[in-house]
Design a protein around this motif. Structure first.
Motif, mmCIF file in Angstrom:
data_model
loop_
_atom_site.group_PDB
_atom_site.id
_atom_site.type_symbol
_atom_site.label_atom_id
_atom_site.label_comp_id
_atom_site.label_asym_id
_atom_site.label_seq_id
_atom_site.Cartn_x
_atom_site.Cartn_y
_atom_site.Cartn_z
ATOM 1 N N ASP A 278 0.835 -1.198 0.000
ATOM 2 C CA ASP A 278 0.000 0.000 0.000
ATOM 3 C C ASP A 278 0.874 1.254 0.000
ATOM 4 O OD1 ASP A 278 -2.251 1.517 0.016
ATOM 5 O OD2 ASP A 278 -2.589 1.384 2.174
ATOM 6 N N LEU A 279 1.805 1.335 -0.959
ATOM 7 C CA LEU A 279 2.706 2.482 -1.069
ATOM 8 C C LEU A 279 2.480 3.286 -2.345
ATOM 9 C CD1 LEU A 279 6.008 0.753 0.103
ATOM 10 C CD2 LEU A 279 4.858 2.602 1.291
ATOM 11 N N TRP A 280 1.437 2.951 -3.088
ATOM 12 C CA TRP A 280 1.243 3.584 -4.391
ATOM 13 C C TRP A 280 1.074 5.097 -4.272
ATOM 14 C CZ3 TRP A 280 -3.043 6.520 -5.129
ATOM 15 C CH2 TRP A 280 -4.097 6.351 -4.220
ATOM 16 N N ASP A 281 0.415 5.561 -3.193
ATOM 17 C CA ASP A 281 0.152 6.990 -3.071
ATOM 18 C C ASP A 281 1.434 7.785 -2.845
ATOM 19 O OD1 ASP A 281 0.175 5.497 -0.736
ATOM 20 O OD2 ASP A 281 -0.809 7.068 0.417
ATOM 21 N N ILE A 282 2.391 7.213 -2.085
ATOM 22 C CA ILE A 282 3.659 7.916 -1.844
ATOM 23 C C ILE A 282 4.444 8.050 -3.147
ATOM 24 C CG2 ILE A 282 5.842 7.829 -0.591
ATOM 25 C CD1 ILE A 282 4.427 6.345 1.615
ATOM 26 N N PHE A 283 4.500 6.970 -3.919
ATOM 27 C CA PHE A 283 5.212 7.033 -5.192
ATOM 28 C C PHE A 283 4.490 7.935 -6.192
ATOM 29 C CE2 PHE A 283 6.739 2.753 -3.692
ATOM 30 C CZ PHE A 283 8.035 3.168 -3.446
ATOM 31 N N LEU A 284 3.163 7.986 -6.127
ATOM 32 C CA LEU A 284 2.417 8.887 -7.005
ATOM 33 C C LEU A 284 2.695 10.353 -6.647
ATOM 34 C CD1 LEU A 284 0.395 9.301 -9.268
ATOM 35 C CD2 LEU A 284 -1.468 9.051 -7.597
ATOM 36 N N VAL A 285 2.776 10.639 -5.346
ATOM 37 C CA VAL A 285 3.135 11.996 -4.913
ATOM 38 C C VAL A 285 4.521 12.361 -5.423
ATOM 39 C CG1 VAL A 285 3.738 13.382 -2.879
ATOM 40 C CG2 VAL A 285 1.633 12.051 -2.890
ATOM 41 N N ARG A 286 5.449 11.412 -5.321
ATOM 42 C CA ARG A 286 6.818 11.673 -5.810
ATOM 43 C C ARG A 286 6.815 11.924 -7.313
ATOM 44 N NH1 ARG A 286 12.363 8.606 -4.100
ATOM 45 N NH2 ARG A 286 13.726 9.603 -5.640
ATOM 46 N N LEU A 394 10.823 5.567 3.452
ATOM 47 C CA LEU A 394 11.496 4.637 4.348
ATOM 48 C C LEU A 394 10.730 4.462 5.658
ATOM 49 C CD1 LEU A 394 15.175 5.832 3.797
ATOM 50 C CD2 LEU A 394 14.096 3.789 2.873
ATOM 51 N N THR A 395 10.062 5.531 6.114
ATOM 52 C CA THR A 395 9.298 5.444 7.354
ATOM 53 C C THR A 395 8.080 4.546 7.185
ATOM 54 O OG1 THR A 395 10.005 7.659 8.017
ATOM 55 C CG2 THR A 395 8.048 6.777 9.095
ATOM 56 N N ILE A 396 7.346 4.722 6.093
ATOM 57 C CA ILE A 396 6.139 3.931 5.856
ATOM 58 C C ILE A 396 6.481 2.520 5.403
ATOM 59 C CG2 ILE A 396 3.974 3.810 4.561
ATOM 60 C CD1 ILE A 396 4.089 6.108 6.520
ATOM 61 N N GLY A 397 7.476 2.396 4.513
ATOM 62 C CA GLY A 397 7.820 1.088 3.969
ATOM 63 C C GLY A 397 8.707 0.254 4.859
ATOM 64 N N GLY A 398 9.476 0.905 5.735
ATOM 65 C CA GLY A 398 10.358 0.162 6.632
ATOM 66 C C GLY A 398 11.765 0.055 6.088
ATOM 67 N N ASN A 399 12.736 0.022 6.992
ATOM 68 C CA ASN A 399 14.151 -0.035 6.611
ATOM 69 C C ASN A 399 14.587 -1.406 6.115
ATOM 70 O OD1 ASN A 399 14.693 2.607 7.075
ATOM 71 N ND2 ASN A 399 16.115 2.278 8.774
ATOM 72 N N GLU A 400 13.716 -2.439 6.286
ATOM 73 C CA GLU A 400 14.143 -3.783 5.888
ATOM 74 C C GLU A 400 14.413 -3.865 4.394
ATOM 75 O OE1 GLU A 400 11.232 -3.107 7.295
ATOM 76 O OE2 GLU A 400 11.284 -3.916 9.342
ATOM 77 N N ALA A 401 13.728 -3.025 3.611
ATOM 78 C CA ALA A 401 13.903 -3.037 2.153
ATOM 79 C C ALA A 401 14.240 -1.639 1.665
ATOM 80 C CB ALA A 401 12.630 -3.552 1.479
ATOM 81 N N SER A 402 15.151 -0.964 2.375
ATOM 82 C CA SER A 402 15.455 0.430 2.045
ATOM 83 C C SER A 402 16.053 0.559 0.653
ATOM 84 C CB SER A 402 16.401 1.023 3.092
ATOM 85 O OG SER A 402 17.591 0.257 3.199
ATOM 86 N N GLY A 403 16.911 -0.379 0.263
ATOM 87 C CA GLY A 403 17.488 -0.320 -1.077
ATOM 88 C C GLY A 403 16.434 -0.464 -2.157
ATOM 89 N N THR A 404 15.500 -1.397 -1.956
ATOM 90 C CA THR A 404 14.414 -1.591 -2.919
ATOM 91 C C THR A 404 13.527 -0.359 -3.004
ATOM 92 O OG1 THR A 404 14.430 -3.933 -2.294
ATOM 93 C CG2 THR A 404 12.566 -3.152 -3.604
ATOM 94 N N GLY A 461 3.422 2.951 12.052
ATOM 95 C CA GLY A 461 3.542 1.533 11.690
ATOM 96 C C GLY A 461 3.971 1.360 10.261
ATOM 97 N N ASN A 462 4.792 0.364 9.998
ATOM 98 C CA ASN A 462 5.250 0.105 8.638
ATOM 99 C C ASN A 462 4.162 -0.589 7.840
ATOM 100 O OD1 ASN A 462 7.675 1.173 9.330
ATOM 101 N ND2 ASN A 462 8.683 -0.805 9.623
ATOM 102 N N VAL A 463 4.140 -0.311 6.544
ATOM 103 C CA VAL A 463 3.213 -0.998 5.649
ATOM 104 C C VAL A 463 3.710 -2.420 5.468
ATOM 105 C CG1 VAL A 463 2.322 -1.077 3.305
ATOM 106 C CG2 VAL A 463 2.540 1.110 4.469
#
Length: 468
Positions: A278-286, A394-404, A461-463
């Protein structure tokens, strides 16, 4: 009378107390050393970002002149330039995800060395074909800055991430300001372009040496909870982070020696997890904000000439002035985030609103002073906005996949670079103010999306990704 053992005054009790004090002192010294090493590591990454853009900016402004001197037509030059952008579009997500799997050290070294190979081939290019071949390794592996940002997000706390990212962007921007000056001077020499390209390749090799000598044993790759600051870890936190670093380092080392097929499969699974999250809105804003800013700059020189009769030289000075202010804005991110009590969403919302207002001011400007005013404050708002959108990802998606996450963000920006020239050309058919006016509409749409998803951005909370 009570015995010495009962009062805690016996030799055994005293020895126990001395042992505890030595242990506490050792943990405190270890925590202090780890904090100093981490701070030194971050400063070295600033140097990596500076050298990267310093080397690139020496060569990039001269490439069109060189390819035309080789006999290429404008169409061929455009196709080669577009090919580089398309490779960046698809490779950034894969390379970013790959850095999550094999570790930052090996992926960063591979990207720097293969980029150095590309610039070395560029320096040896005497035909259009060799020129095109030289752009392939750079187009695929020139993601040094993205991996460095992912590494910074691993090293620092979530609270300090905007500050460190802002300083990293500022250091990189300084390199981008100085590079064209050095490249322009070297071009005046005989075979200047070839010398500049070889010097760029050497700078990348120097950068690889710097990365290799970094104190990687102290890398904190665990997903960190919010701390008071990068230099104020408790002894227990440092111990836990050291264990996480060792574990993640071992996992990265194991992943490095997996078969390429297993690595590719893992990369695809991670990308699918990001795509289904559920990160589509952040990437759309970018995407919307990137296109809006690119539309502002797309016909800047031509619009100033048509609207105010100014020569392109003035536009060049104004853009250099904006770049210098962008460096200053990166250094001011720390005080700004503290003023907003580290609420990244509010900083992003207000900076995006200011960007939208300033683009509107430029589109409706009736004097050059209004253009200068809008350019001055736009340098601050865009620099702050770019840093905050990365931090929010990174805050919403989490640092576990920061490179991705950073790789997908770069791909989104690449889509914006492809769309912006097309939209600018269409809008410019109607008016010189058409591109920035369209940018105002896109920025307004991004602001509305942020307002509609305020609750998600403000929650910590992370997505949950689909593959987790």
């Amino acid at each position: 009378m009570p015995s010495a053992a009962a009062t805690g005054r016996g030799p055994a009790a005293a020895a126990d107390r001395m042992e505890e004090e030595d242990e506490d002192g050792g943990q405190g010294a270890s925590g202090s050393t780890a904090a100093i090493t981490s701070s030194r590591f971050v400063r070295c990454l600033y140097a990596v970002g500076f050298l990267d853009l310093f080397g690139v900016s020496m060569v990039v402004p001269l490439m069109n002149l060189h390819i035309k001197s080789l006999g290429a037509s404008h169409t061929v030059a455009g196709i080669i330039g577009s090919l580089y952008g398309i490779m960046q579009l698809f490779s950034s997500t894969f390379v970013g995800c790959w850095s999550d799997i094999v570790g930052r050290r090996y992926s960063l070294l591979a990207c720097i060395l293969l980029s150095a190979l590309g610039y070395f081939l560029l320096g040896a290019s005497t035909t259009v074909f060799l020129f095109a071949i030289s752009r392939v390794p750079v187009g695929i592996f020139k993601h040094t800055l993205s991996i460095s940002k992912a590494l910074l997000s691993d090293l620092v706390s979530e609270r300090d991430r905007p500050l460190v990212m802002g300083r990293f962007n500022a250091a990189s921007s300084v390199g981008f300001i100085l590079g064209p000056v050095v490249g322009g001077y070297l071009t005046e020499l005989e075979d200047g372009f070839y010398q500049t390209s070889f010097l760029c390749a050497f700078i990348f090799l120097l950068n690889a040496g710097l990365v290799w000598m970094l104190p990687w044993s102290e890398e904190y790759t665990g997903n960190r909870e919010c701390q008071q600051g990068t230099d104020s870890f408790s002894a227990k936190a440092n111990h836990d982070l050291h264990l996480k670093s060792a574990t993640n380092g071992a996992m990265a080392s194991d992943s490095l020696f997996q078969s390429p097929w297993i690595q590719v499969t893992t990369v695809l699974k991670r990308i699918k997890g990001i795509a289904c999250s559920d990160l589509w809105d952040i990437f759309l804003v970018r995407l919307l904000m990137s296109v809006a800013i690119l539309l502002y700059y797309s016909n800047f020189s031509l619009a100033l000439e048509e609207r105010f009769g100014l020569k392109p030289l003035f536009a060049g000075y104004l853009m250099s002035y904006s770049s210098a202010l962008g460096v200053l804005a990166g250094c001011l991110l720390g005080p700004i985030t503290r003023l907003y009590q580290h609420n990244t969403y509010r900083v992003l919302l207000h900076s995006s609103t200011l960007t939208c207002t300033l683009i509107l001011l430029y589109a409706s400007a009736w004097s050059i002073w209004m253009v200068i005013l809008s350019s001055t404050f736009l340098a601050f708002s865009t620099t702050i906005g770019r840093t905050c959108i990365i931090d929010l990802e990174l805050t919403i998606g989490g640092n576990e996949a920061s490179g991705t996450l950073l790789g997908v963000g770069q791909s989104v920006t690449s889509v914006g670079r492809i769309l912006a020239p097309l939209l600018s050309g269409i809008a410019q058919e109607f008016s010189p103010c058409g591109p920035p006016s369209l940018g105002v509409g896109l920025a307004l749409a991004a602001i509305l999306i942020m307002n509609a998803n305020k609750q998600k951005y403000c929650s910590h909370g992370n997505v949950k990704l689909k593959n987790q």
